[in-house]
Design an enzyme around this catalytic site. Sequence first.
Site, PDB file in Angstrom:
ATOM      1  N   LYS A   6      21.809 -40.140  29.348  1.00 26.34           N
ATOM      2  CA  LYS A   6      20.659 -41.042  29.268  1.00 26.34           C
ATOM      3  C   LYS A   6      19.825 -40.995  30.552  1.00 26.34           C
ATOM      4  O   LYS A   6      18.645 -41.318  30.531  1.00 26.34           O
ATOM      5  CB  LYS A   6      21.117 -42.454  28.956  1.00 26.34           C
ATOM      6  CG  LYS A   6      21.890 -42.495  27.628  1.00 26.34           C
ATOM      7  CD  LYS A   6      21.619 -43.646  26.765  1.00 26.34           C
ATOM      8  CE  LYS A   6      22.179 -43.495  25.363  1.00 26.34           C
ATOM      9  NZ  LYS A   6      23.474 -42.834  25.219  1.00 26.34           N
TER      10      LYS A   6
HETATM   11  C1  LIG Z   1      23.890 -42.108  23.951  1.00 21.47           C
HETATM   12  C2  LIG Z   1      24.977 -41.095  24.014  1.00 21.47           C
HETATM   13  C3  LIG Z   1      25.214 -40.178  22.962  1.00 21.47           C
HETATM   14  C4  LIG Z   1      24.427 -40.210  21.670  1.00 21.47           C
HETATM   15  O1  LIG Z   1      23.111 -39.756  21.831  1.00 21.47           O
HETATM   16  P1  LIG Z   1      22.013 -40.117  20.734  1.00 21.47           P
HETATM   17  O2  LIG Z   1      20.717 -39.637  21.295  1.00 21.47           O
HETATM   18  O3  LIG Z   1      22.060 -41.615  20.593  1.00 21.47           O
HETATM   19  O4  LIG Z   1      22.396 -39.421  19.484  1.00 21.47           O
HETATM   20  C5  LIG Z   1      26.220 -39.236  23.117  1.00 21.47           C
HETATM   21  N1  LIG Z   1      26.976 -39.195  24.228  1.00 21.47           N
HETATM   22  C6  LIG Z   1      26.791 -40.054  25.255  1.00 21.47           C
HETATM   23  C7  LIG Z   1      27.683 -39.967  26.442  1.00 21.47           C
HETATM   24  C8  LIG Z   1      25.783 -41.032  25.193  1.00 21.47           C
HETATM   25  O5  LIG Z   1      25.616 -41.880  26.227  1.00 21.47           O
END
Ligand SMILES: *Cc1c(COP(=O)(O)O)cnc(C)c1O
Length: 496
Positions: A112
Amino acid sequence: MSLLYKSTRNSEVKVTASQAILKGLADDGGLFVPETIPSLEVSLKDLANMSYAEVAYEVMKLFLTDFTEEELKNCINRAYDSKFDTDEIAPLVKADGAYYLELFHGATIAFKDMALSILPHLLTTSAKKNAVKNDIVILTATSGDTGKAALAGFADVEGTKIIVFYPKDGVSPIQEKQMVTQKGDNTYVVAIKGNFDDAQTGVKNIFGDKEFAKLMDESGFQFSSANSINIGRLVPQIVYYVYSYAKLLQNEEISEGEEINVVVPTGNFGNILAAFYAKNMGLPIKKLVCASNDNKVLYDFFTTGEYNRNREFILTSSPSMDILISSNLERLIYRICDADSAKNKELMTSLSKEGKYEITEAMKAQLADFYGNYATEAETAKVIKDIYESTGYVIDTHTAVAAVAYKKYLADTKDNAKTVIASTASPFKFTRSVMNAIDAKYDNMGDFELVDELSKLSNVTVPNAIEEIRTAKVLHDTVCEVNEMKDTVKKILGIN
Ligand SMILES: *Cc1c(COP(=O)(O)O)cnc(C)c1O
């Protein structure tokens, strides 16, 4: 040429990129989508010699057409700097027959950060462009990860304040420590005496309160949100797929134009949608492998054409993927019903009313770019152990879900195209699950003891994000009742 964004629930609504970033969600509840997906303007060969920031500019300028070159480059340079622990920003690691694209080298060691480190700059630039005089107040409810990544992204960004609400007993001790030690004069962290849903509902109520919005405006503030449906988060995520292809080419792992597969551990469908956009821009991607954990709504959707959230919510060792409503999927649905916003709206209404919808055969036929599969908890743990034992490389639980889905894809298809696996979190973020997968003997060690063990075993230094919280001072200790959230916001902003 300027690119406009329209709402998935009303194609007549059209806004500029900066307006879409400021608004987040369209007034009709739809998501903003670009009218067309632009094509890359530089050759893959030229991309191969570019830095992360240069690739970011080449990709993002095509989507954010109302930003000047200077504005966009400024945003990029402020985002992808020493907050990342490597100049490469998103390094590729070859292991176990695939290429792991490590998206966890930012401030909070999860993917993120890739978008949340640039969103604040895109947002403040958008505010200036649209003559918004107010300070932007980001209001977020978090179950753990997003809150910290947003705090880190917005900390000390001029013209913004960020307030994060989290459920007092609903986040892990490490997640809480990460948030309450957050530095920055414009950051506020509040624990509420309730669960995540209470926090989320409280934030939504504040957002929807017109009287409060007026009061805010009189005091020089307005709300915005940092959640994952904002195109200001989606567009920066396209960049690293293009970058990974460029690196494979530069390292002579592939030839120019050779098709690769991409595997993405998926929750809200944002990350994999970005890969799909990259493919539509002309990046040679063959299959997009959508990996789910036990909450396998998406696997079922890709295999049957029915999206059905009416099922048990399962807590797994990959909590950031424990999701039953993948919000960003709406953008794909809109596209496969040929931009028919009325049809899309009908399906989304069915989802909110009945918890499910079914797509037509014609729509299903347009999903050929995707392959879905999933990993059970036992499979997830086993792949972490297997890859560690055969290569020495340690992956986190989310990435492990992707590794399992990829192995199932290989077994199903025998497709030997080179494959990039999105590695979405550092194993240090989920140390206990990772170490327990490797050996049950770690079960009775303390959290930081485990961190040191993992460092020894993987031969990777403990990331700063973890090192910091061992000793960091608690800077936030506000706790409030669910019904005091609005008053708490007023107090923080000094308005009444
Ligand atoms: C948010 C997240 C995901 C999922 O990603 P999306 O864009 O919501 O599909 C996968 N792995 C981690 C570690 C995340 O923080």
